[in-house]
Structure formats: C-alpha cells, structure tokens
Enzyme design. Structure first.
Site, PDB file in Angstrom:
ATOM      1  N   GLU A  99      32.768 -28.199  88.951  1.00  0.00           N
ATOM      2  CA  GLU A  99      32.385 -26.927  89.965  1.00  0.00           C
ATOM      3  C   GLU A  99      33.795 -26.150  90.071  1.00  0.00           C
ATOM      4  O   GLU A  99      33.877 -25.027  90.374  1.00  0.00           O
ATOM      5  CB  GLU A  99      31.893 -27.749  90.888  1.00  0.00           C
ATOM      6  CG  GLU A  99      30.760 -26.490  91.491  1.00  0.00           C
ATOM      7  CD  GLU A  99      29.957 -27.388  92.672  1.00  0.00           C
ATOM      8  OE1 GLU A  99      28.736 -27.264  92.639  1.00  0.00           O
ATOM      9  OE2 GLU A  99      30.752 -27.739  93.683  1.00  0.00           O
ATOM     10  N   HIS A 123      28.357 -50.046  74.751  1.00  0.00           N
ATOM     11  CA  HIS A 123      27.175 -50.353  73.935  1.00  0.00           C
ATOM     12  C   HIS A 123      26.313 -49.054  73.716  1.00  0.00           C
ATOM     13  O   HIS A 123      24.982 -49.347  73.365  1.00  0.00           O
ATOM     14  CB  HIS A 123      26.569 -51.558  74.502  1.00  0.00           C
ATOM     15  CG  HIS A 123      27.351 -52.699  74.338  1.00  0.00           C
ATOM     16  ND1 HIS A 123      27.593 -53.798  73.557  1.00  0.00           N
ATOM     17  CD2 HIS A 123      28.608 -53.077  75.211  1.00  0.00           C
ATOM     18  CE1 HIS A 123      28.317 -54.532  73.582  1.00  0.00           C
ATOM     19  NE2 HIS A 123      29.190 -54.018  74.765  1.00  0.00           N
ATOM     20  N   LYS A 146      19.367 -21.055  92.286  1.00  0.00           N
ATOM     21  CA  LYS A 146      18.962 -20.891  93.509  1.00  0.00           C
ATOM     22  C   LYS A 146      18.316 -19.863  93.831  1.00  0.00           C
ATOM     23  O   LYS A 146      16.727 -19.651  94.239  1.00  0.00           O
ATOM     24  CB  LYS A 146      19.918 -20.951  94.735  1.00  0.00           C
ATOM     25  CG  LYS A 146      20.653 -22.538  94.826  1.00  0.00           C
ATOM     26  CD  LYS A 146      21.717 -22.267  95.984  1.00  0.00           C
ATOM     27  CE  LYS A 146      22.733 -23.425  95.991  1.00  0.00           C
ATOM     28  NZ  LYS A 146      23.792 -23.452  97.099  1.00  0.00           N
TER      29      LYS A 146
END
Ligand code: PA5
Length: 426
Positions: free
Chosen positions: A278, A299, A414
């Site tokens: 961010e 793995h 948003k």
C-alpha cells in the site's frame, strides 16, 4: 538487534552510489518536508507517545483479562494486521491463553461473520473496534452486528463497559457513536496512517489484552528509532535493506517474497505485504510484495521459486530461537528411517531446511536472498522489527519518488461498491 545478511543477494550493490540520495531523503523524513509528511508522526512516536493513554490501556487491558473469555478485535488493514501479527507470533497458534483473541471486521463474508457470532453466543466477550476513518464498511457492518449481539446478551449498560473504540480523536462516525454511548476510546493520531499505527493504541490495546508487555514493545521501537536515525549506509541496516530492495527493483526483479519459517509468523508476512504494497504500489511502480511460510510452501511454491519465471527475490525473516522445543524420539524398529534424526531438535531441522533452501535458491535458482536475522520473538524485538520495516518502507518509497503514506487506489473499489449498493452520493 537485527542483523542483515546480504551475502546471498547475488548482485553486488554499491552503497556509496546511494549515500547522497539516502542522506537527502533521511533529512526530508526528519524535517517532514517530503510528500505525505503529515503522516510521519510514527517516526517520533516511540519517544513522544501519550504516556497517560498507555497507562489507561494497561489498566483497561488488565480489566479485560480478568473479566472476559474473548476479546473481539474488529478492524481491517492497518487497523488489525499489526496486532494480529504480534499476537500470533508471541502466543503461537492454538494457544489456550485467555482471553482468546478473535478477529472480525476484515471481511464481508456472511459465513465467517455468522460463525464468529455463533461462537460468541456462549462466551463472555469484550470488543475493541478500531477504525481511523470510523467509516470503513467491513468494520462498521461487523461492529453493528457484534455490538447488537453483546447488547442482547448483557444489556446496553454492561455492553458499554465491554466496548473499547480506537479511532480519530475528533472526527468520524465511530467517534460520534463512541461519545454518544460512552465507550472508552483511544486515539489514532492524525499524523499516523493505519499501516504505520501498530505502535499506537491500534496495536497496543489488543496486544496488552493478550498479555504482552507493551512497554517493552515501545522500548524496542524506541531503540530502533535511535538505531536507524543516522543515514550512514555503513551502519543503518534499515536503509541498507531499502537500498537493496531498490537496486533489485531496478534490475528486473518485480516481486519481493517475504519468507518466514514458523506458521505463527505467517501474519508478519501479511503485515509486511500491506505495509509495502500500500505504501509503494503507485504510479505504475513498486515491488509486488508476496509472502510464504516455509517449509510448508516449499511444497507448493518451491518449484516456481527454484525454476520458474525469474522475477522474484526473497526476504527471509529468520528468528534465531523458538518459543518451544521438541526433539525427535527414538524408535526401536526405525521403519520410517528417522533414527538418524534422533535427539535432534525440530529447530535444528528447520534451520537446516532454511540453510539448504537459501543455498538451492541462490546458487542454482539464481534467486537473490536477503536475510533479516532476529535474535528471538518477544515484545521488545517485535517492536524493534515493526519500526525497522516502517523505516525501510518510508525510505524505499521515497527512493521511488512515491508518497509512502497515501492510498488513492484503494478508494476506487469502494466508490464502485457504494454505487452498486445504492449509497447516497455514489
Ligand atoms: O493503512 C491504511 O491506511 C489502511 O489499511 C487502513 O488501515 C484500512 O483501510 C482501515 O481503515 P480505517 O482504520 O479507517 O478503518
């Protein structure tokens, strides 16, 4: 406290070529003259934090510890990842320590929220709702629901005494609600953004409720602030790390993978991803932060790291000691062939996995490895580590000519979501 091992970075980096630029940026940070400098309050916070508030936090945390089985931490992003990473790292997973800490407000998942609320119906719980803006939808929706449950269970008056709000000192819907209801409030200072707020009440209250020493955490941050105040690249390991990241970014590496060797440290990787992602990912620039827990992820991702597209370097956060020790036992029949490990500690084995992996990735995979060594995980070292990464991050973003403290891109989802939800004004 932190030892930075750059001997596996493969590339030879000329720190002297960076020194002048680093000096100028460091001065800009100290004098608060760069982009976003209104949000540099965290740099001096370990020295100038509100002592009375911290004393209040300790009193309230002790009340929560004595009176509740569960603390619900309700927040998202910078308003929860720091506390979660510290508590997981310090407590370990599956701890029976009380109060249990449960996280809410970081998702819209109805299944998750339903399950948490159902679990809480039989528990005596308190809530710490954390939001700087006081309007983050994930957090607000979850808080409305969990507050409703608490009020139904114990009544409005008792609920009031069990709700603790961390938010802006004057503004926002949460502040208005907290004042109206009379909740105990703590302040997220104006000049500290969410992802730099773990050393404020945002992190301190939940960490204190979990039973850890927040004075030590603040002391660790204070020592780190001192240790990383001189920009000299001969000694400042936070800035050495920032320069190394910058160099690799400009030499075709696009991804930084944070690697941890304990499941209980996984959330430290999550916190790092938010801090760097961010702060730096703007204007078409920045390293993509990723994280992995080894040896588990060897793995799954190990093959790609070793032989896949050549785009990443690893930053291993290595802790020199473990909280608990387990030894491999003797087996008479030795059908699993493990007696060669008899008496060896799992930390020893984990460390050999670490050494073998660094060698494999560096020497054959040609993947640069930065190794950050911490002596151990305790409150002091966690505080030190948080500050180390924040200082690195500020320097790294400024090296890219990026404002480390805003997040304009986050607003776009948003806006669309509010439009689709029919919120007024969208
Ligand atoms: O670092 C940030 O600024 C963000 O991650 C915020 O912490 C996050 O979006 C939550 O915001 P708020 O505390 O306003 O609810």
């Amino acid at each position: 406290m932190i030892k930075l091992d750059l001997s596996h970075v493969i590339e030879k980096i000329d720190f002297t070529a960076y020194q002048e630029k680093v000096n100028a940026i460091n001065q800009m940070i100290d004098e608060r003259t760069g982009p976003g400098s209104d949000f540099l309050g965290w740099t001096t916070w370990p020295n100038d934090y509100d002592k009375e508030e911290v004393a209040q936090i300790k009193r309230d945390a002790s009340y929560v510890r004595q009176n509740f089985e569960v603390l619900v931490v309700c927040g998202i992003g910078g308003s929860y990842l720091g506390a979660r990473s510290a508590i997981d790292a310090l407590r370990g997973l599956y701890s029976s320590a009380k109060p249990e800490i449960i996280y809410l407000g970081q998702t819209f998942s109805s299944t998750y929220i339903h399950q948490v609320l159902t679990y809480l119906t039989t528990k005596k719980f308190a809530i710490n709702v954390i939001s700087k803006s006081g309007t983050t939808t994930e957090t607000s929706v979850a808080f409305r629901l969990v507050k409703e449950l608490l009020e139904q269970k114990v009544g409005k008056n008792e609920a009031r005494k069990a709700i603790f709000a961390t938010t802006d000192k004057a503004r926002g819907a949460l502040k208005t609600l907290a004042d109206k209801e009379g909740y105990q409030t703590y302040v997220l200072p104006d000049n500290i953004g969410g992802r730099y707020s773990v050393i404020t009440a945002v992190g301190l209250f939940p960490i204190a409720c979990a039973g850890f020493d927040i004075d030590e955490l603040l002391l660790g941050a204070k020592d780190a602030a001192q240790d990383f105040s001189n920009p000299n690249l001969k000694s400042n390991v936070a800035y050495q790390y920032a320069v190394t990241r910058d160099y690799l970014y400009h030499h075709h590496y696009q991804v930084e993978m944070f690697v941890l060797y304990e499941p209980q440290y996984t959330q430290i990787g999550e916190w790092c991803k938010q801090l760097f992602g961010e702060s730096e990912g703007k204007e078409g620039k920045g390293l993509l932060p990723d994280s992995a827990t080894f040896s588990t992820d060897l793995h799954s991702l190990g093959q790609f790291i070793q032989e896949g597209t050549h785009l990443l370097f690893e930053t291993v956060i290595h802790v020199d000691s473990s909280t608990y020790e387990v030894k491999v036992s003797h087996d008479e029949d030795n059908l699993d062939g493990l007696n060669y490990l008899e008496g060896k500690t799992l930390t020893f084995i984990n460390d050999k996995a670490f050494e073998g992996t660094v060698a494999a990735h560096e020497q054959e995979g040609k993947v640069p490895n930065i190794i950050i060594n911490l002596p151990k995980i305790d409150s002091y070292n966690i505080g030190y580590m948080f500050f180390f990464f924040m200082k690195t991050c500020a320097m790294s973003a400024y090296l890219l000519d990026i404002n480390p403290f805003n997040q304009p891109g986050v607003e776009i989802y948003k806006r669309n979501m509010f439009h689709l939800l029919g919120k007024k004004g969208y």
